[in-house]
Design a protein around this motif. Structure first.
Motif, PDB file in Angstrom:
ATOM      1  N   LYS A 140       0.834  -1.198   0.000  1.00  0.00           N
ATOM      2  CA  LYS A 140       0.000   0.000   0.000  1.00  0.00           C
ATOM      3  C   LYS A 140       0.870   1.249   0.000  1.00  0.00           C
ATOM      4  N   ILE A 141       1.850   1.253   0.915  1.00  0.00           N
ATOM      5  CA  ILE A 141       2.718   2.422   1.050  1.00  0.00           C
ATOM      6  C   ILE A 141       3.508   2.651  -0.245  1.00  0.00           C
ATOM      7  N   ILE A 142       4.166   1.621  -0.727  1.00  0.00           N
ATOM      8  CA  ILE A 142       5.065   1.820  -1.868  1.00  0.00           C
ATOM      9  C   ILE A 142       4.282   2.211  -3.118  1.00  0.00           C
ATOM     10  N   ASN A 143       3.058   1.718  -3.254  1.00  0.00           N
ATOM     11  CA  ASN A 143       2.250   2.126  -4.406  1.00  0.00           C
ATOM     12  C   ASN A 143       1.863   3.589  -4.323  1.00  0.00           C
ATOM     13  N   LYS A 144       1.663   4.065  -3.084  1.00  0.00           N
ATOM     14  CA  LYS A 144       1.303   5.470  -2.907  1.00  0.00           C
ATOM     15  C   LYS A 144       2.476   6.385  -3.224  1.00  0.00           C
ATOM     16  N   ILE A 145       3.671   5.988  -2.788  1.00  0.00           N
ATOM     17  CA  ILE A 145       4.776   6.946  -2.839  1.00  0.00           C
ATOM     18  C   ILE A 145       5.714   6.757  -4.023  1.00  0.00           C
ATOM     19  N   SER A 146       5.519   5.734  -4.844  1.00  0.00           N
ATOM     20  CA  SER A 146       6.438   5.584  -5.973  1.00  0.00           C
ATOM     21  C   SER A 146       5.676   5.720  -7.284  1.00  0.00           C
ATOM     22  N   ASP A 147       6.436   5.890  -8.360  1.00  0.00           N
ATOM     23  CA  ASP A 147       5.798   6.117  -9.659  1.00  0.00           C
ATOM     24  C   ASP A 147       5.423   4.822 -10.357  1.00  0.00           C
ATOM     25  N   VAL A 148       5.960   3.707  -9.880  1.00  0.00           N
ATOM     26  CA  VAL A 148       5.649   2.443 -10.544  1.00  0.00           C
ATOM     27  C   VAL A 148       4.627   1.650  -9.724  1.00  0.00           C
ATOM     28  N   ASP A 149       3.953   0.716 -10.397  1.00  0.00           N
ATOM     29  CA  ASP A 149       2.906  -0.068  -9.735  1.00  0.00           C
ATOM     30  C   ASP A 149       3.444  -1.395  -9.222  1.00  0.00           C
ATOM     31  N   PHE A 150       3.098  -1.728  -8.006  1.00  0.00           N
ATOM     32  CA  PHE A 150       3.499  -3.018  -7.459  1.00  0.00           C
ATOM     33  C   PHE A 150       2.225  -3.814  -7.154  1.00  0.00           C
ATOM     34  N   VAL A 151       2.182  -5.053  -7.602  1.00  0.00           N
ATOM     35  CA  VAL A 151       0.995  -5.865  -7.347  1.00  0.00           C
ATOM     36  C   VAL A 151       1.265  -6.734  -6.119  1.00  0.00           C
ATOM     37  N   ASN A 152       0.397  -6.609  -5.116  1.00  0.00           N
ATOM     38  CA  ASN A 152       0.565  -7.391  -3.890  1.00  0.00           C
ATOM     39  C   ASN A 152       0.459  -8.880  -4.218  1.00  0.00           C
ATOM     40  N   GLY A 153       1.431  -9.647  -3.753  1.00  0.00           N
ATOM     41  CA  GLY A 153       1.378 -11.096  -3.978  1.00  0.00           C
ATOM     42  C   GLY A 153       2.058 -11.533  -5.261  1.00  0.00           C
ATOM     43  N   ALA A 154       2.342 -10.582  -6.173  1.00  0.00           N
ATOM     44  CA  ALA A 154       3.023 -10.966  -7.407  1.00  0.00           C
ATOM     45  C   ALA A 154       4.454 -11.337  -7.065  1.00  0.00           C
ATOM     46  N   SER A 155       4.893 -12.478  -7.591  1.00  0.00           N
ATOM     47  CA  SER A 155       6.228 -12.944  -7.211  1.00  0.00           C
ATOM     48  C   SER A 155       7.202 -12.647  -8.345  1.00  0.00           C
ATOM     49  N   ASP A 156       8.420 -13.152  -8.172  1.00  0.00           N
ATOM     50  CA  ASP A 156       9.393 -13.064  -9.270  1.00  0.00           C
ATOM     51  C   ASP A 156       9.109 -14.155 -10.295  1.00  0.00           C
ATOM     52  N   PHE A 157       8.184 -15.034  -9.966  1.00  0.00           N
ATOM     53  CA  PHE A 157       7.870 -16.172 -10.816  1.00  0.00           C
ATOM     54  C   PHE A 157       7.136 -15.657 -12.059  1.00  0.00           C
ATOM     55  N   ARG A 158       7.881 -15.540 -13.157  1.00  0.00           N
ATOM     56  CA  ARG A 158       7.272 -14.964 -14.354  1.00  0.00           C
ATOM     57  C   ARG A 158       7.948 -15.424 -15.631  1.00  0.00           C
ATOM     58  N   LEU A 159       7.171 -15.361 -16.691  1.00  0.00           N
ATOM     59  CA  LEU A 159       7.655 -15.741 -18.019  1.00  0.00           C
ATOM     60  C   LEU A 159       7.701 -14.472 -18.858  1.00  0.00           C
ATOM     61  N   MET A 160       8.841 -14.245 -19.515  1.00  0.00           N
ATOM     62  CA  MET A 160       8.989 -12.985 -20.254  1.00  0.00           C
ATOM     63  C   MET A 160       9.503 -13.228 -21.664  1.00  0.00           C
ATOM     64  N   LYS A 161       9.127 -12.323 -22.551  1.00  0.00           N
ATOM     65  CA  LYS A 161       9.682 -12.359 -23.894  1.00  0.00           C
ATOM     66  C   LYS A 161      11.057 -11.713 -23.887  1.00  0.00           C
ATOM     67  N   ARG A 162      11.846 -12.034 -24.885  1.00  0.00           N
ATOM     68  CA  ARG A 162      13.223 -11.528 -24.985  1.00  0.00           C
ATOM     69  C   ARG A 162      13.309 -10.011 -24.879  1.00  0.00           C
ATOM     70  N   SER A 163      12.362  -9.303 -25.522  1.00  0.00           N
ATOM     71  CA  SER A 163      12.428  -7.834 -25.515  1.00  0.00           C
ATOM     72  C   SER A 163      12.370  -7.294 -24.080  1.00  0.00           C
ATOM     73  N   MET A 164      11.558  -7.927 -23.250  1.00  0.00           N
ATOM     74  CA  MET A 164      11.453  -7.467 -21.861  1.00  0.00           C
ATOM     75  C   MET A 164      12.730  -7.814 -21.078  1.00  0.00           C
ATOM     76  N   VAL A 165      13.257  -9.011 -21.353  1.00  0.00           N
ATOM     77  CA  VAL A 165      14.498  -9.428 -20.680  1.00  0.00           C
ATOM     78  C   VAL A 165      15.614  -8.429 -20.999  1.00  0.00           C
ATOM     79  N   ASP A 166      15.725  -8.051 -22.275  1.00  0.00           N
ATOM     80  CA  ASP A 166      16.772  -7.102 -22.663  1.00  0.00           C
ATOM     81  C   ASP A 166      16.584  -5.753 -21.978  1.00  0.00           C
ATOM     82  N   ALA A 167      15.320  -5.350 -21.819  1.00  0.00           N
ATOM     83  CA  ALA A 167      15.054  -4.078 -21.132  1.00  0.00           C
ATOM     84  C   ALA A 167      15.500  -4.162 -19.672  1.00  0.00           C
ATOM     85  N   ILE A 168      15.237  -5.301 -19.034  1.00  0.00           N
ATOM     86  CA  ILE A 168      15.640  -5.476 -17.632  1.00  0.00           C
ATOM     87  C   ILE A 168      17.161  -5.450 -17.514  1.00  0.00           C
TER      88      ILE A 168
END
Ligand code: UDP
Ligand code: MG
Length: 314
Positions: A140-168
């Motif tokens: 709640k706090i970090i979503n209020k005070i930062s410019d990016v969105d954080f989803v509660n409960g979302a983990s690092d467990f994710r599947l990404m396309k190459r374009s996103m990996v390169d951006a990271i």
């Protein structure tokens, strides 16, 4: 299309073999071309030995070994940078994040070419009520005070396309807070619910202290709000001291009441001193981060990289 599974491992000797065999079993006939990118994050148990055996026995296994423990965030970064797949999935070694869910993620990703990333979130947290309450509060706090969105409960467990990996990978900051980085780089992300399985073997590496530090890393890496709060507190305290001064002068001139003595003075000194230290601390933390960043220290130090096609890399 090739899929890379990036697996950070810290003292997971009891899990890595089972992880590989379970994944192979689940993927059989469903996923054709995939590789494992195991990151041995300075484990002090037999993880390295086990990984070396897996590397020797399987042509689709890469092993990256750090010179010491650099933390999961560094492990993720290293794994992503060595992954060769067009799709990359981040997954834990302890089988709490089941390979079956990766299949679901692949289905979702393939169902719409506009989707760049599929993230699993925990519908129900299987953990201590206090910890999960604190986590919700943090989001709640970090979503209020930062410019990016954080989803509660979302983990690092994710599947990404190459374009996103390169951006990271293009974000080379030293203090890495992946949840913020994922959100910062943007891309079209779809969330699917999953249930966390029991840990196969060993214990979670997250202590209360580590979680606390992680939360602060997130806030300080993606928000400058603490600095603004300290400016505001400084402003309030200056304002109140001016008001206090005016009241005291009026009291003296109009009613002849003497300025109350020591007690007020001590209280004021403590109050203002405390506020100043608090604000200095906040400022100091940002400066410390700048200091570390300007040294351009690497996020991790590689001890060994085992890779089949590229033996001279070792
Ligand atoms: N991990 C890591 N480095 C660390 C701590 C953890 O690579 O310093 C790995 C760990 O081996 C596991 C994953 O990160 O594969 C998640 O860790 P853990 O299971 O302890 O976290 P939890 O599931 O309790 O959130
Ligand atoms: Mg775990």
């Amino acid at each position: 299309m090739m899929l890379s599974l990036v697996v950070p491992c810290y003292n997971e000797e009891g899990n890595v073999e089972k992880f590989l065999s379970e994944t192979n079993r689940v993927f059989e006939g469903k996923v054709e071309n995939y590789e494992f990118v195991f990151v041995n994050d300075g484990s002090s148990d037999g993880t390295y030995k086990k990984l070396k055996n897996l590397y020797a026995e399987n042509s689709n296994v890469q092993v990256i070994s750090f010179s010491r423990n650099f933390g999961k965030e560094a492990g993720i970064y290293a794994g992503l940078s060595k992954a060769k797949g067009d799709l990359v999935c981040l997954i834990d070694a302890d089988l709490q994040q089941r390979p079956e869910v990766v299949l679901e993620m692949l289905d979702v990703l393939n169902s719409d070419e506009d989707i760049d990333c599929v993230t699993a979130y925990q519908e129900k947290r299987k953990e201590n009520k206090l910890i999960s309450g604190i986590k919700s509060f943090f989001y709640k706090i970090i979503n209020k005070i930062s410019d990016v969105d954080f989803v509660n409960g979302a983990s690092d467990f994710r599947l990404m396309k190459r374009s996103m990996v390169d951006a990271i990978l293009s974000m080379t900051e030293f203090h890495r807070f992946s949840k913020g980085i994922f959100s910062y780089v943007g891309f079209n992300t779809k969330y699917i619910p999953y249930t966390v399985a029991e840990r196969e073997s060993g214990e979670s590496k997250w202590s209360f202290g580590k979680l606390f530090k992680y939360a602060f890393d997130g806030i300080f890496a993606f928000s400058t709000m603490p600095l603004k709060i300290s400016t505001f507190i400084g402003f309030l305290s200056s304002l109140s001291s001016i008001i206090y001064l005016i009241v005291v002068v009026i009291q003296k001139l109009a009613f002849g009441i003497d300025v109350p003595g020591y007690a007020t003075l001590v209280v004021l000194i403590l109050l203002i001193g405390g506020i100043q230290l608090f604000c200095l601390g906040i400022l100091g933390d940002y400066i410390a981060r700048m200091y570390v960043q300007t040294k351009h220290r690497p996020v991790y130090i590689l001890k060994e990289h085992l890779e089949h096609d590229n033996e001279e890399d070792n």
